[in-house]
Structures are given as C-alpha cells and as structure tokens.
Write an enzyme that holds these catalytic residues in place. Structure first.
Site, PDB file in Angstrom:
ATOM      1  CB  SER A   1      -0.929  -0.002   1.218  1.00 19.87           C
ATOM      2  OG  SER A   1      -0.195  -0.174   2.409  1.00 19.87           O
TER       3      SER A   1
ATOM      4  CG  ASN B   1      -3.551  -5.234  13.093  1.00 14.59           C
ATOM      5  OD1 ASN B   1      -2.983  -5.148  12.001  1.00 14.59           O
ATOM      6  ND2 ASN B   1      -3.895  -6.393  13.624  1.00 14.59           N
TER       7      ASN B   1
ATOM      8  CB  THR C   1     -41.205  24.867  -7.354  1.00 17.04           C
ATOM      9  OG1 THR C   1     -42.355  25.315  -8.060  1.00 17.04           O
ATOM     10  CG2 THR C   1     -41.013  25.705  -6.109  1.00 17.04           C
ATOM     11  CG  HIS C   2     -42.274  21.293  -9.863  1.00 18.36           C
ATOM     12  ND1 HIS C   2     -42.343  19.977  -9.465  1.00 18.36           N
ATOM     13  CD2 HIS C   2     -42.968  22.007  -8.936  1.00 18.36           C
ATOM     14  CE1 HIS C   2     -43.062  19.889  -8.359  1.00 18.36           C
ATOM     15  NE2 HIS C   2     -43.434  21.106  -8.001  1.00 18.36           N
TER      16      HIS C   2
ATOM     17  CB  SER D   1     -15.394  23.753 -28.373  1.00 18.05           C
ATOM     18  OG  SER D   1     -15.383  22.970 -29.552  1.00 18.05           O
TER      19      SER D   1
ATOM     20  CE  LYS E   1     -20.502  25.227 -26.717  1.00 15.40           C
ATOM     21  NZ  LYS E   1     -20.588  23.786 -26.846  1.00 15.40           N
TER      22      LYS E   1
ATOM     23  CG  ASN F   1     -18.085  24.421 -23.610  1.00 12.65           C
ATOM     24  OD1 ASN F   1     -19.105  24.957 -24.068  1.00 12.65           O
ATOM     25  ND2 ASN F   1     -17.264  23.703 -24.352  1.00 12.65           N
TER      26      ASN F   1
ATOM     27  CD  GLU G   1     -20.262  20.859 -18.694  1.00 10.70           C
ATOM     28  OE1 GLU G   1     -19.314  20.228 -19.193  1.00 10.70           O
ATOM     29  OE2 GLU G   1     -21.005  21.593 -19.366  1.00 10.70           O
TER      30      GLU G   1
ATOM     31  CE1 TYR H   1      -5.911  -3.615   9.128  1.00  8.68           C
ATOM     32  CE2 TYR H   1      -5.022  -5.805   8.731  1.00  8.68           C
ATOM     33  CZ  TYR H   1      -5.182  -4.490   8.352  1.00  8.68           C
ATOM     34  OH  TYR H   1      -4.620  -4.048   7.184  1.00  8.68           O
TER      35      TYR H   1
ATOM     36  CD  GLN I   1      -2.886  -2.552   2.237  1.00  4.33           C
ATOM     37  OE1 GLN I   1      -2.157  -2.934   3.148  1.00  4.33           O
ATOM     38  NE2 GLN I   1      -2.712  -2.948   0.986  1.00  4.33           N
TER      39      GLN I   1
END
Ligand code: ARG
Length: 451
Positions: free
Chosen positions: A24, A111, A156-157, A288, A294, A296, A301, A328, A333
């Site tokens: 790890s 541990n 709303t909606h 773009s 563009k 964006n 996003e 453990y 891990q």
C-alpha cells in the site's frame, strides 16, 4: 521488496506477485507525518513503561524527528518496494538508529498504528477542510452582499414560481455549507485518538501510561489542541477494526459534493444562452477544439460529475466493511484510496468554486426581463383576495381561472380592464392589482423569513 515487519515463521520468500498485489506504499505514504507523530508518542510510552532507557528514547526520537523534518520539507521519499508507510519509516529509522530501532515495535502492531495514523490524518485534514468550506461560504456571502438588491425568479419544478432575492437564493447554499461544516466538525470531535490496542488484545503497558497529548508533538494546533489528546482504549478489538470515522467522513464529503453539484447545476443552467442570468468568468471556463464560439462551464460540470466519485468512494468502504469479522482484516487497507481521493476532490472543488463565485457576474437586465412574467405574481394575487376576506382555496381556484383566461386569450392580467377583472371577483380593483406585479413588492410582502 525491502525488509518487512514480519517473516520469522516463513520458510519461503514472498512471491513477487503477492508483494506487488498487497503493498500500500503507493498511496499510504500520505500517512507518513501521522505515523511519525504516533511513533514519537509510542517512544514516550515505552520510556514511561521502562522498555526504553532515557538515552535510547532520545536516540530513537532523534532519528524519528529527522525523518519527520524531511516529511515536513516534502523531501521524504518512500521506498516503492516497502510494504507500506509503517514499514518504510521503520526501515528508515533502522538506517539512522541501527539495531535500537527494533525496540520501537515493542507492544505495538500495525493494526493499531494504522488506525491511529488514519485517525490523526483525518483530524488534521478535517480542520483544513472546515477552513475551505468557510472560505467558500465567505465568497458566496460576498456575492450575495454585492447583489443584495437583485431579485430573480424563484423556481420549483424548474418552472417560474415566485420572485426571490438573489441573496436569499445564494444564502440557501450557505445554509447547506454551514450544515456541512457542522457535520465535519462533529466528526472531528467524535474521532478519539487511542493507542494501546496492540494487534487486538491490548498490551502489557498500563493504560494510564498512554495518556499523552499528541498536540505536544504536532505542529501548532491552536484552539483544537485538546482534541488531539490520546485517550485510553475502551475496547481494543473495536479500536483496531473500527472504520466508522472513515465512513462518516466519506458520507459528509459526499454531502458537500452533492451541495456543490446542485450549485453547479444551477449555475450551468443560468449561464446558458436560454437563461443568460449569469456570466462565468473566462478564467473559469474552457473552450471547444472545434467550435470557436464555445465557452463551456467545464469546471461546474466536473464538480457535478465528481459527486458520482464521492458517492462511489462511500459505497466502496461501506461494502468493504460490511462482511468483516472482528478484528483487523487486510481488506481494511482498502479504505485509504477512497478516503484520500474524496478529501482531494472536495478540497479541489472548494478552492475552484471559491474563485468561480468571486468572479461571477449576474446579468440584471436579462433577469429583469424574466421578472416581467405575470405567472410569478399569481400567488400574490391569491393573497390579495385573501386579505379582502376570500378563503384561500377559493381565491386559488379563482386566480387559476384568471391565469388560464390570460393565457388562452393572450391578454396580460395587467392589461385587463377593471370590468374584465370584476367578472372574476368584485374584490379586484385594477390600480391595486397593477401594483402587485412588482418583484420588490412581492418579495417584501413575505414576512415569515428572519432577515
Ligand atoms: N498497510 C496495512 C493497512 O493499511 C497495514 C496493516 C497490516 N496489518 C496486518 N496485520 N497485516 O491496513
């Protein structure tokens, strides 16, 4: 593979495939600072317990603090062949302090070490994260203050509902973020640092000898220093097998991410040509490769998209934990990558959203055009009749019919004659009605909100 913390009972070398599969170090080296602080505290416990002489403790501490300094100077280079960060630091200490380093592992198990280091790492990171959330809150508050007179259509909606102050709209996100910060702060307080669980059964050292202030070892922790005291282990089996705190954090981070995703979605919609309510600064947009026109909202996003990762990280640890017998198991891990990943995502989101909010511009003229929509004031017309003695339900039905009439005959309510209006209700007085189609009158008539 470098030297391991185990091996005596093995007649064969570990298969290189297993070494590669099980290690790890590639991600848990993030715990180096916390592991080292834990080791320094453990040295003191061993000294108190008589396992280390003062001079031995001093020598080990010297070695540990020189590794600690390299970590703090970002100069620590984990050996990629080490099994994990705990092994790597032990090996580095052996290189500095020689055979004496072997005494460090007295009454200690990875541990317990891994639980301690992860908890400490979480406590440090939660403190930083709370600052990040608070800074975003300030940026949103500033934007709300800058635009405090601006009124927008509320939805709303996703349909025009009633006018609201933009500052109230933005403050709704502040409320969410404040709840997030309370959640993070509660988790921080609930994480109790403990030592002395050993592998699972405890150690021969008296519990009282474990009561040490981690704050004495760590960087300046200010007002939170008391939160970093080492507590007695109430149940050693639980101490090495508890990852509730990881799950709670992943949940809280999912919620921060969900709130930021909703905020992003609002801003994405508002920045479209169709809405045009908001301008996102060029510095926070991308273009773009094909369409030259563009601009964006990729940042927003990505914030929206990262919510999926944050939820995934939560579900991954919840699922990993659900079938584990005490105590453990190596499965545990696998809590590290989701934990570090979620911390990293949210830290990044908070920073970028702060910059984006600070440079956000609201398009007053465009918003005002939308505020002309009479639909936004239909509820105010209902209250108008209610104030004149009508029952709410009757008034609601009546205004509904009035709105339908206005739509069917393409005639604005404002433009209707008094006698047209009277056909719906003799309570209508045109000059009073006309005044109601005013966003400021509408928002100011709402008194139930603490301002
Ligand atoms: N790298 C391991 C982890 O993060 C360390 C613990 C290993 N303990 C053990 N008993 N094999 O969980």
């Amino acid at each position: 593979m470098t030297k391991k913390l185990w091996g005596g009972r093995f007649g064969k070398k570990t298969d290189p495939l297993v070494e590669e599969f099980a290690k790890s170090i590639q991600y848990d080296s993030k715990l180096a600072e916390c592991d080292l602080l834990g080791s320094m505290i453990h040295v003191e416990i061993l000294r108190r317990a008589g396992y280390l002489k003062n001079a031995e403790a001093a020598k080990l501490n010297k070695g540990l603090s020189s590794i600690y300094k390299s970590v703090m100077a970002c100069a620590y280079k984990p050996d990629s062949a080490s099994e994990d960060v705990h092994t790597d630091i032990q090996n580095k200490l052996e290189a500095k302090a020689g055979a004496l380093a072997s005494k460090l592992h007295t009454a200690r198990s990875r541990n317990d070490q891994v639980a301690f280091s992860t908890k400490l790492y979480c406590k440090f990171t939660l403190l930083e994260l709370e600052i990040g959330v608070a800074e975003l809150i300030s940026a949103i508050n500033e934007s709300a203050e800058k635009n405090k007179a601006m009124i927008i259509p509320g939805f709303t909606h996703m349909q025009h509902a009633q006018p609201v102050y933009l500052k109230d709209y933005l403050s709704a996100y502040v409320e969410m973020l404040k709840r997030d910060n309370r959640r993070l702060s509660n988790i921080f307080k609930n994480i109790k640092l403990t030592m002395g669980a050993g592998a699972l059964a405890g150690t021969p050292i008296d519990a009282a000898k474990y009561l040490i202030k981690a704050s004495g070892y760590a960087k300046d922790l200010g007002a939170s220093a008391g939160e970093f005291n080492i507590n007695m282990t109430a149940n050693s089996l639980d101490a090495v097998s508890d990852r509730d705190f990881v799950i709670e954090i992943l949940n809280a981070l999912s919620m921060v991410g969900m709130h930021l995703a909703r905020f992003s979605e609002d801003l994405i919609i508002w920045s479209t040509k169709e809405f045009g309510f908001v301008d996102i600064d060029d510095a926070f947009c991308t273009g773009s490769s094909l369409m030259p026109q563009k601009k964006n909202a990729d940042v927003l996003e990505l914030v929206r998209g990262y919510a999926g990762r944050l939820y995934g990280n939560l579900v991954s640890v919840l699922t990993m934990m659900k079938g584990l017998p005490l105590t453990y198991n190596r499965d545990m891990q696998l809590d590290k990558e989701p934990l570090f990943n979620s911390f990293e995502i949210v830290e990044g989101e908070l920073k970028v959203m702060k910059g984006l909010v600070e440079t956000l511009k609201f398009n007053k003229a465009r918003i005002e055009e939308e505020l002309k929509d009479e639909a936004l004031y239909a509820t105010d017309l209902v209250y108008y009749l209610v104030n004149k003695g009508a029952a709410f339900k009757d008034a609601h039905g009546l205004i509904g019919r009035l709105v339908k009439y206005s739509l069917d005959y393409a005639i604005a309510i404002k433009d209707m004659t008094e006698s047209d209006l009277k056909k719906f209700s003799d309570k209508f007085i045109k000059r009073e009605i006309v005044r109601l189609f005013d966003p400021k009158v509408s928002v100011e008539s709402k008194k139930s909100i603490k301002r």
